[in-house]
Motif scaffolding. Structure first.
Motif, short mmCIF file in Angstrom:
data_model
loop_
_atom_site.label_atom_id
_atom_site.label_comp_id
_atom_site.label_asym_id
_atom_site.label_seq_id
_atom_site.Cartn_x
_atom_site.Cartn_y
_atom_site.Cartn_z
N VAL A 39 0.84 -1.20 0.00
CA VAL A 39 0.00 0.00 0.00
C VAL A 39 0.88 1.25 0.00
N THR A 64 -12.70 -3.39 -10.91
CA THR A 64 -12.51 -3.62 -9.48
C THR A 64 -13.26 -4.87 -9.02
N THR A 68 -11.00 -8.19 -7.82
CA THR A 68 -11.12 -8.63 -6.43
C THR A 68 -11.79 -10.01 -6.36
N LEU A 297 -3.11 -4.38 -3.94
CA LEU A 297 -2.83 -3.43 -2.86
C LEU A 297 -2.03 -2.23 -3.35
N PHE A 300 -4.61 -0.17 -4.77
CA PHE A 300 -5.36 0.44 -3.66
C PHE A 300 -4.60 1.64 -3.11
N VAL A 357 -9.99 -7.35 0.95
CA VAL A 357 -10.34 -7.48 -0.46
C VAL A 357 -11.81 -7.89 -0.63
N ILE A 360 -14.08 -4.91 -0.42
CA ILE A 360 -14.04 -4.11 -1.65
C ILE A 360 -14.87 -4.77 -2.73
N TRP A 379 -17.45 4.52 -0.65
CA TRP A 379 -16.10 4.07 -1.00
C TRP A 379 -15.06 4.62 -0.03
N GLY A 383 -12.81 2.19 2.09
CA GLY A 383 -11.37 2.33 1.89
C GLY A 383 -10.63 2.62 3.19
#
Length: 413
Positions: A39, A64, A68, A297, A300, A357, A360, A379, A383
């Motif tokens: 990240v 997305t 995922t 990630l 992300f 994950v 998400i 979101w 997040g």
């Protein structure tokens, strides 16, 4: 001269692969995890402006969802293959408690917080609750059991692994209920009947049935008493074949593919449980999962760098931390009342409900199939919760489990 984005992508891919192979050893003595590092890499790389691509899930909603989804199903196969404990009502008692009690309590509590604490509409609050219910099978790898036959399967690790294997599918009916609410279907008996009979009854039954059929077929092919059995090939790619076939076959009959993949993995594991080929399949599945997870990630981190959390308020942050640090632990402890495990083990089982994950995926799926309106705040909430879980659980999980192991040793002595 401006660098070629393709060359930058290859450079980044090489670094991610290097991290996947090196970081588990290099980070062992540091209060960091591979997830935190990736990240951070994503935030750093995308903050420079060298990458024109913006990996914002609000823009790339379909990508997305599919990316995922892919990571989760591969992770579910790995979860099932590494469980040494045979399936049983008493043997899996902790799992059933977490699924039947902790998960609905979490969804209900988040729903109330979403409506009364954040002012979200009922459908969006329900989608948030469903997304926050599952313990993530991908990011929870550090607190799961070890490879097949390794013996690393204490009650805490087993409970978190088996819960993560099943609750990603069993939260799906609540996602469908949120979608139904967003489309106005809660006011119609037809919508509720379809949800109860199809989204709950048929899809779960189809997931269980198809998962067992695919798992039994692969078990027979791999371990039948013949020189032609596929385990002689020694190719762990068979794990990916089982993953994709179980998922796709179940989705074709409109069942829950997540459930089918985990059931197929557990079924395969039950064929010749001591065979070394289980480890071959698990290792291949684990390597592919880690590579995809790290790429996800990094993206992300890029989304964070490009303003994914920009709409957060202090109230949002407080509620998000409450969901992560109060709602799940309290729900977990309530679910384990009366269980024979020591309180320390119950506390870790309740606290280490990592969100990641899978959360998400559910948000992306819900938004792509329902009508929830503006999703920017949702979101941002998800997040932030995923980011906080990566940091908080990533830093504390290993020390807490090591401390529990020392306590067990001292207690036994």
């Amino acid at each position: 001269m401006t660098p070629d984005p393709y060359i930058l992508f290859l450079l980044g891919l090489g670094l991610v692969v290097l991290l996947v192979s090196w970081a588990p050893v290099g980070l062992k003595r540091l209060p960091l995890t591979l997830a935190i590092l990736c990240v951070g890499v994503g935030v750093g790389v995308f903050s420079t402006g060298l990458m024109a691509f913006n990996p914002d899930p609000r823009t790339w909603d379909t990508v997305t969802e599919k990316l995922t989804e892919l990571v989760v199903i591969i992770s579910l196969m790995g979860c099932g293959l590494k469980l040494d404990r045979k399936l049983g009502w008493k043997r899996w008692a902790v799992t059933w408690r977490l699924l039947a009690i902790a998960m609905p309590l979490t969804i209900g509590a988040v729903l109330v917080l979403g409506v009364w604490g954040l002012g979200l509409a009922l459908p969006m609050a329900l989608l948030l609750g469903a997304a926050m219910a599952p313990t993530d099978p991908v990011l929870a790898s550090d607190v799961q059991v070890g490879p097949p036959g390794s013996g690393e399967e204490d009650e805490v690790r087993f409970g978190l692994t088996s819960e993560a294997g099943l609750n990603d599918a069993l939260a799906f009916p609540f996602v469908h209920l949120a979608i139904l609410a967003s489309l106005g279907g809660l006011a119609t008996s037809e919508g509720l009947l379809d949800w109860g009979l199809v989204k709950v009854g048929w899809k779960i039954a189809a997931g269980l049935g198809m998962g067992w059929l695919v798992g039994a077929a692969f078990g027979w092919l791999l371990f039948r008493d013949s020189s032609r059995r596929l385990s002689h090939l020694g190719d762990g790619l068979i794990a990916l074949a089982a993953t994709f076939l179980a998922y796709a076959a179940t989705e074709l009959v409109h069942g829950y593919g997540f459930l089918a993949v985990f059931v197929a993995a557990v079924t395969i594991r039950n064929w010749e449980r001591d065979h070394a080929f289980h480890e071959e399949m698990h290792d291949l599945s684990d390597q592919v999962e880690r590579l995809l997870m790290m790429l996800l990630l990094v993206l992300f981190g890029g989304a964070l760098a490009n303003g994914l959390l920009a709409s957060l308020t202090w109230i949002d942050i407080a509620v998000a931390l409450g969901i992560l640090l109060i709602v799940r632990p309290v729900a977990g402890l309530l679910a384990l009342i009366g269980a024979p495990q020591p309180f320390r083990e119950k506390l870790l089982l309740a606290f280490l409900g990592i969100r990641g994950v899978g959360s998400i995926y559910y948000v992306a799926y819900g938004l792509n199939h329902g009508d929830f309106g503006n999703s920017e705040r949702l979101w941002a909430l998800v997040g932030f919760i995923v980011l906080a879980s990566i940091v908080i659980h990533g830093v504390t999980a290993t020390p807490l489990l090591e401390r529990l192991a020392r306590w067990r040793t001292a207690r036994a002595g």
